[in-house]
Design a protein around this motif. Structure first.
Motif, mmCIF file in Angstrom:
data_model
loop_
_atom_site.group_PDB
_atom_site.id
_atom_site.type_symbol
_atom_site.label_atom_id
_atom_site.label_comp_id
_atom_site.label_asym_id
_atom_site.label_seq_id
_atom_site.Cartn_x
_atom_site.Cartn_y
_atom_site.Cartn_z
ATOM 1 N N GLU A 21 17.122 6.993 5.060
ATOM 2 C CA GLU A 21 16.254 8.015 5.636
ATOM 3 C C GLU A 21 15.420 8.692 4.553
ATOM 4 O O GLU A 21 14.205 8.882 4.696
ATOM 5 N N LEU A 22 16.057 9.024 3.451
ATOM 6 C CA LEU A 22 15.373 9.711 2.359
ATOM 7 C C LEU A 22 14.325 8.804 1.710
ATOM 8 O O LEU A 22 13.191 9.225 1.450
ATOM 9 N N LEU A 23 14.704 7.558 1.441
ATOM 10 C CA LEU A 23 13.778 6.623 0.795
ATOM 11 C C LEU A 23 12.576 6.318 1.695
ATOM 12 O O LEU A 23 11.438 6.236 1.208
ATOM 13 N N ARG A 24 12.828 6.152 2.976
ATOM 14 C CA ARG A 24 11.709 5.889 3.904
ATOM 15 C C ARG A 24 10.769 7.094 3.966
ATOM 16 O O ARG A 24 9.549 6.936 4.046
ATOM 17 N N HIS A 25 11.349 8.274 3.949
ATOM 18 C CA HIS A 25 10.526 9.490 3.968
ATOM 19 C C HIS A 25 9.636 9.543 2.726
ATOM 20 O O HIS A 25 8.432 9.802 2.831
ATOM 21 N N TRP A 26 10.227 9.325 1.556
ATOM 22 C CA TRP A 26 9.436 9.421 0.331
ATOM 23 C C TRP A 26 8.364 8.340 0.273
ATOM 24 O O TRP A 26 7.229 8.590 -0.134
ATOM 25 N N ARG A 27 8.727 7.154 0.701
ATOM 26 C CA ARG A 27 7.753 6.060 0.732
ATOM 27 C C ARG A 27 6.564 6.426 1.611
ATOM 28 O O ARG A 27 5.402 6.259 1.208
ATOM 29 N N ALA A 28 6.820 6.927 2.804
ATOM 30 C CA ALA A 28 5.746 7.302 3.733
ATOM 31 C C ALA A 28 4.924 8.456 3.171
ATOM 32 O O ALA A 28 3.688 8.476 3.308
ATOM 33 N N THR A 29 5.584 9.400 2.509
ATOM 34 C CA THR A 29 4.887 10.542 1.923
ATOM 35 C C THR A 29 3.943 10.091 0.817
ATOM 36 O O THR A 29 2.795 10.542 0.736
ATOM 37 N N VAL A 30 4.409 9.201 -0.028
ATOM 38 C CA VAL A 30 3.564 8.692 -1.116
ATOM 39 C C VAL A 30 2.338 7.993 -0.547
ATOM 40 O O VAL A 30 1.207 8.242 -0.978
ATOM 41 N N HIS A 31 2.535 7.128 0.438
ATOM 42 C CA HIS A 31 1.404 6.404 1.029
ATOM 43 C C HIS A 31 0.438 7.351 1.748
ATOM 44 O O HIS A 31 -0.777 7.149 1.716
ATOM 45 N N ALA A 32 0.979 8.384 2.368
ATOM 46 C CA ALA A 32 0.126 9.324 3.109
ATOM 47 C C ALA A 32 -0.814 10.082 2.179
ATOM 48 O O ALA A 32 -1.968 10.351 2.528
ATOM 49 N N HIS A 33 -0.347 10.420 0.991
ATOM 50 C CA HIS A 33 -1.139 11.249 0.091
ATOM 51 C C HIS A 33 -1.799 10.479 -1.043
ATOM 52 O O HIS A 33 -2.614 11.039 -1.777
ATOM 53 N N CYS A 34 -1.440 9.204 -1.172
ATOM 54 C CA CYS A 34 -2.055 8.352 -2.198
ATOM 55 C C CYS A 34 -2.300 6.977 -1.587
ATOM 56 O O CYS A 34 -1.543 6.034 -1.831
ATOM 57 N N PRO A 35 -3.360 6.853 -0.778
ATOM 58 C CA PRO A 35 -3.612 5.587 -0.066
ATOM 59 C C PRO A 35 -3.794 4.380 -0.978
ATOM 60 O O PRO A 35 -3.579 3.246 -0.552
ATOM 61 N N ASP A 36 -4.188 4.600 -2.241
ATOM 62 C CA ASP A 36 -4.421 3.491 -3.166
ATOM 63 C C ASP A 36 -3.176 3.067 -3.932
ATOM 64 O O ASP A 36 -3.246 2.224 -4.830
ATOM 65 N N VAL A 37 -2.040 3.652 -3.605
ATOM 66 C CA VAL A 37 -0.818 3.335 -4.328
ATOM 67 C C VAL A 37 -0.411 1.882 -4.082
ATOM 68 O O VAL A 37 -0.686 1.310 -3.028
ATOM 69 N N VAL A 38 0.242 1.296 -5.084
ATOM 70 C CA VAL A 38 0.732 -0.084 -4.992
ATOM 71 C C VAL A 38 2.236 -0.060 -5.188
ATOM 72 O O VAL A 38 2.735 0.525 -6.160
ATOM 73 N N GLU A 39 2.951 -0.672 -4.280
ATOM 74 C CA GLU A 39 4.410 -0.742 -4.387
ATOM 75 C C GLU A 39 4.832 -1.876 -5.302
ATOM 76 O O GLU A 39 4.202 -2.934 -5.338
ATOM 77 N N THR A 40 5.924 -1.662 -6.001
ATOM 78 C CA THR A 40 6.484 -2.718 -6.830
ATOM 79 C C THR A 40 7.959 -2.410 -7.085
ATOM 80 O O THR A 40 8.462 -1.370 -6.664
ATOM 81 N N ILE A 41 8.617 -3.340 -7.729
ATOM 82 C CA ILE A 41 9.995 -3.120 -8.189
ATOM 83 C C ILE A 41 9.972 -3.200 -9.701
ATOM 84 O O ILE A 41 9.504 -4.184 -10.269
ATOM 85 N N LYS A 42 10.433 -2.146 -10.354
ATOM 86 C CA LYS A 42 10.562 -2.134 -11.807
ATOM 87 C C LYS A 42 11.948 -1.624 -12.152
ATOM 88 O O LYS A 42 12.408 -0.655 -11.562
ATOM 89 N N TRP A 43 12.581 -2.301 -13.103
ATOM 90 C CA TRP A 43 13.938 -1.946 -13.516
ATOM 91 C C TRP A 43 14.913 -1.965 -12.332
ATOM 92 O O TRP A 43 15.909 -1.249 -12.317
ATOM 93 N N GLY A 44 14.598 -2.761 -11.333
ATOM 94 C CA GLY A 44 15.483 -2.899 -10.178
ATOM 95 C C GLY A 44 15.308 -1.842 -9.109
ATOM 96 O O GLY A 44 16.039 -1.843 -8.129
ATOM 97 N N PHE A 45 14.328 -0.927 -9.273
ATOM 98 C CA PHE A 45 14.131 0.160 -8.318
ATOM 99 C C PHE A 45 12.696 0.179 -7.805
ATOM 100 O O PHE A 45 11.768 -0.221 -8.510
ATOM 101 N N PRO A 46 12.480 0.696 -6.585
ATOM 102 C CA PRO A 46 11.123 0.808 -6.057
ATOM 103 C C PRO A 46 10.295 1.806 -6.869
ATOM 104 O O PRO A 46 10.757 2.899 -7.190
ATOM 105 N N ASN A 47 9.097 1.391 -7.231
ATOM 106 C CA ASN A 47 8.152 2.250 -7.925
ATOM 107 C C ASN A 47 6.802 2.166 -7.234
ATOM 108 O O ASN A 47 6.488 1.173 -6.572
ATOM 109 N N PHE A 48 6.006 3.208 -7.414
ATOM 110 C CA PHE A 48 4.671 3.270 -6.821
ATOM 111 C C PHE A 48 3.671 3.488 -7.953
ATOM 112 O O PHE A 48 3.783 4.473 -8.689
#
Length: 201
Positions: A21-48
């Protein structure tokens, strides 16, 4: 529409329900306020990333989550920064642990501006070295039975050994631990580090 990385979906799906729930919330929040963000995995964790620079990252652990910013307190602000190894908001166990929504937006906008302004990332914190990890008996026995794995494991730096040890000892069920132990020895014998799948991400 945001571009979603299926590896981030997989990471969230593997997390505990409270963390999902927390991760989905943060992911949606990042995309909502930074439409140009790119998702990736670095060091084994989700990064934007924003403009090819890390904007923010998130991670789930057994009993908490963490959210961090590449620019740390400069992005989060002194009122919210808790810093340390637990991310810039400290240990998070629910969405309620985050700042209010307006603050989340302001923090993300500030982090984006720091990237746009070319501000260098926060300096690395000096920390005392961790003691060498203690190898559990079952892993030690499995390594002794596989000379190739033993040789590789002995050559790993402490952090890489710790990655495997933590993964094994954090298993909640005996069968999970046995499965992880077998997988670990197989990967180690092949010269692979714990998060080898993400090393070329």
């Amino acid at each position: 529409m945001p571009t979603l990385d299926p590896r981030v979906d997989a990471y969230i799906d593997r997390a505990a329900p409270f963390a999902q729930e927390l991760l989905r919330h943060w992911r949606a929040t990042v995309h909502a306020h930074c439409p140009d963000v790119v998702e990736t995995i670095k060091w084994g964790f989700p990064n934007f990333t924003y403009r090819d620079k890390i904007l923010t990252g998130m991670a789930a652990f057994k009993a908490h989550c963490s959210i961090g910013f590449w620019h740390g307190e400069a992005a989060v602000g002194a009122d919210h920064a808790k810093g340390g190894a637990m991310g810039d908001f400290g240990k998070l166990t629910s969405i309620k642990d985050l700042p209010p929504k307006a603050e989340q937006k302001a923090i993300l906008k500030r982090a984006m501006q720091l990237i746009e302004d070319g501000v260098k990332a926060r300096p690395a914190r000096a920390s005392a070295p961790k003691p060498p990890p203690e190898v559990p008996d079952d892993l030690a026995a499995a390594l002794r039975a596989n000379p190739a794995a033993q040789k590789t494991f002995d050559a790993f730096p402490p952090g890489q050994r710790r990655d495997y040890i933590d993964w094994i000892v954090e298993a909640k069920k005996a069968e999970t631990r046995e499965r992880r132990l077998a997988q670990a020895v197989e990967w180690i014998a092949e010269g692979k580090r714990r998060n080898w799948k993400y090393e070329n991400c």
